[in-house]
Design an enzyme around this catalytic site. Structure first.
Site, PDB file in Angstrom:
ATOM      1  N   GLU A   1     -27.491  23.320 -16.335  1.00 41.22           N
ATOM      2  CA  GLU A   1     -26.194  22.709 -16.644  1.00 41.22           C
ATOM      3  C   GLU A   1     -25.790  22.950 -18.096  1.00 41.22           C
ATOM      4  O   GLU A   1     -24.623  23.206 -18.392  1.00 41.22           O
ATOM      5  CB  GLU A   1     -26.247  21.205 -16.364  1.00 41.22           C
TER       6      GLU A   1
ATOM      7  N   HIS B   1     -21.876  16.122 -10.416  1.00 45.22           N
ATOM      8  CA  HIS B   1     -22.821  17.243 -10.533  1.00 45.22           C
ATOM      9  C   HIS B   1     -22.096  18.595 -10.426  1.00 45.22           C
ATOM     10  O   HIS B   1     -22.709  19.606 -10.072  1.00 45.22           O
ATOM     11  CB  HIS B   1     -23.890  17.228  -9.407  1.00 45.22           C
TER      12      HIS B   1
ATOM     13  N   ASN C   1     -25.201  16.681 -24.047  1.00 39.89           N
ATOM     14  CA  ASN C   1     -25.256  16.184 -22.676  1.00 39.89           C
ATOM     15  C   ASN C   1     -25.774  14.737 -22.735  1.00 39.89           C
ATOM     16  O   ASN C   1     -26.972  14.500 -22.810  1.00 39.89           O
ATOM     17  CB  ASN C   1     -26.194  17.101 -21.878  1.00 39.89           C
TER      18      ASN C   1
ATOM     19  N   ARG D   1     -30.714   4.986  -5.948  1.00 41.98           N
ATOM     20  CA  ARG D   1     -29.368   4.662  -5.440  1.00 41.98           C
ATOM     21  C   ARG D   1     -29.366   4.760  -3.916  1.00 41.98           C
ATOM     22  O   ARG D   1     -30.009   5.655  -3.354  1.00 41.98           O
ATOM     23  CB  ARG D   1     -28.340   5.657  -5.992  1.00 41.98           C
TER      24      ARG D   1
END
Ligand code: ADP
Length: 404
Positions: free
Chosen positions: A390, A186, A7, A247
């Site tokens: 994940e 995501h 990852n 962000r």
């Protein structure tokens, strides 16, 4: 089957090794046999490597110019030295890679071939930071492990079946052919959380309308109907939608045109401001980390308070739009650093939906329990916290593709 998960992000490389035995996947994620992490931003030109197994952990810092030898060094601890959990590199039977952008080309995970590699490379124009790093990881594995089967698991794939009305921007239609559309990100986390929520609620995923709220450094929501994402807040890039750590999320595009025209900003400067100097950090002036923003609020910092209020306001707006896209909602799921650990954010967000009978249990919410329902017994629908996994999802997808 022993599956290595890679990852890779811009600032870190996380890897882990799972063992999946038997012919079915376990109900719950097992603990990885080995976990490795490289922090590329530890100090300029120095990478920090952390490796952990059930028995040991180890930390080292090494100077680097190219990333590849550092990745090799971390992976070698799998079969060499005190932390070894394998006899040889050949014990790794499959490798699953998180790949950020699969464009419109991939609606699910794929076995990596030279054609897949070429497509990932081509899509670097849409994900210039991430896709080249992902490709580098795939090539590094080819060098270290030879012809081991590799699988690409795309962040965008879960959203690839969004209806056109959700996916296309109201811009000249010809731009769609240039790849300008909403992709969403995501996806692996949203998919895992949707599946896990269905499992925790003991209801078939196919029957559920879920809003999954991934609130980490990056934040996005997904509207999941029947196990598929039908809408999401991130868009052409991971900059759209919610306010995030640093962000901005969605802003009036004319602000950027104004800054370019009147203040002489370049595209690079705007990219820097929107990605790294906005969000919680930009508004509070304190940090991109919600914990520091919350601490500043307790000392009376009014900009930190504004940042939190804005974050929650945007979250409520976007949750409302996901519920509208679904035409109703059967459960709300919170996940990732903020979603799993910040009761004040969950409470602020859910309070807006009290008129629908949606109600948190204050004590359960305050305790932030993993993988549990935190709504009041009389709430119209359940609200859950799911600890996102994940890497496990990537291992499962690799297993599913290769085991059959
Ligand atoms: P990433 O998107 O990088 O995977 P994470 O999902 O780990 O990030 O989320 C990291 C963020 O989670 C941190 O920046 C911080 O804002 C937030 N966070 C983590 N723990 C807490 C906590 N106990 N309370 C509030 N926020 C937290």
């Amino acid at each position: 089957m022993k599956i290595l998960v890679m990852n890779a992000g811009s600032s870190s490389q996380k890897s882990c090794l799972y063992q999946i035995s038997g012919d079915t996947l376990p109900d719950q994620p097992p603990t990885p046999l080995w976990e490795g992490q490289i922090d590329w931003t530890h100090q300029p030109g120095v990478a920090e490597i952390k490796v952990k197994t059930a028995q040991h952990s180890q930390k080292s810092a090494i100077p680097f110019v190219d990333r590849s030898p550092v990745v090799s060094q971390m992976l070698a601890t799998l079969w060499q030295g005190d932390l070894a959990v394998l006899d040889t590199a050949a014990d790794i039977e499959a490798v699953g890679h998180r790949v950020v952008h699969g464009g419109s080309d991939y609606q699910s995970s794929v076995k990596i071939t030279s054609e897949v590699k070429a497509t990932i490379g081509k899509l670097a124009n849409l994900a210039p930071v991430h896709n080249p790093i992902n490709l580098e990881g795939i090539e590094a594995i080819e060098q270290i492990l030879g012809s081991v089967p590799q699988v690409a698991v795309f962040d965008t794939a879960f959203h690839a079946r969004m209806p056109e009305a959700a996916a296309i921007y109201p811009l000249p239609y010809e731009w769609v052919d240039q790849g300008i559309r909403r992709y969403g990100f995501h996806g692996t986390s949203h998919q895992y959380c949707a599946q896990r929520a269905a499992q925790l609620l003991d209801r078939p995923l196919e029957s559920l309308r879920l809003v999954t709220c991934h609130l980490g450094n990056g934040c996005s929501l997904a509207a999941v109907a029947g196990g598929y994402s039908i809408d999401t807040t991130m868009g052409f890039t991971p900059l759209d939608g919610l306010m995030m750590g640093s962000r901005s999320g969605a802003v009036d595009p004319s602000i950027l045109l104004y800054l370019m025209r009147e203040k002489g900003y370049t595209a690079e400067q705007l990219e820097q401001v929107l990605n790294r100097e906005s969000g919680l950090l930009g508004v509070s002036g304190v940090s991109n980390d919600l914990r520091s923003v919350l601490a500043a609020i307790t000392t009376g910092n009014s900009r930190a308070e504004l940042a939190l209020n804005l974050y929650i306001h945007r979250l409520r707006q976007c949750m409302g739009s996901m519920i509208a896209s679904l035409g109703g909602v059967d459960a709300i799921v919170f996940t990732a650093g903020v979603g799993e650990n910040a009761p004040e954010v969950r409470a602020g967000a859910c309070a807006a939906f009290a008129f629908l009978g949606i109600q948190l249990d204050p004590e359960r919410n305050a305790a932030s329990p993993r993988d549990q329902v935190i709504s009041h017994p009389e709430s119209a629908i359940p609200i859950l916290i799911v600890h996102t996994q994940e890497d496990w999802m990537i291992a499962c997808q690799a297993w599913q593709l290769l085991h059959s």
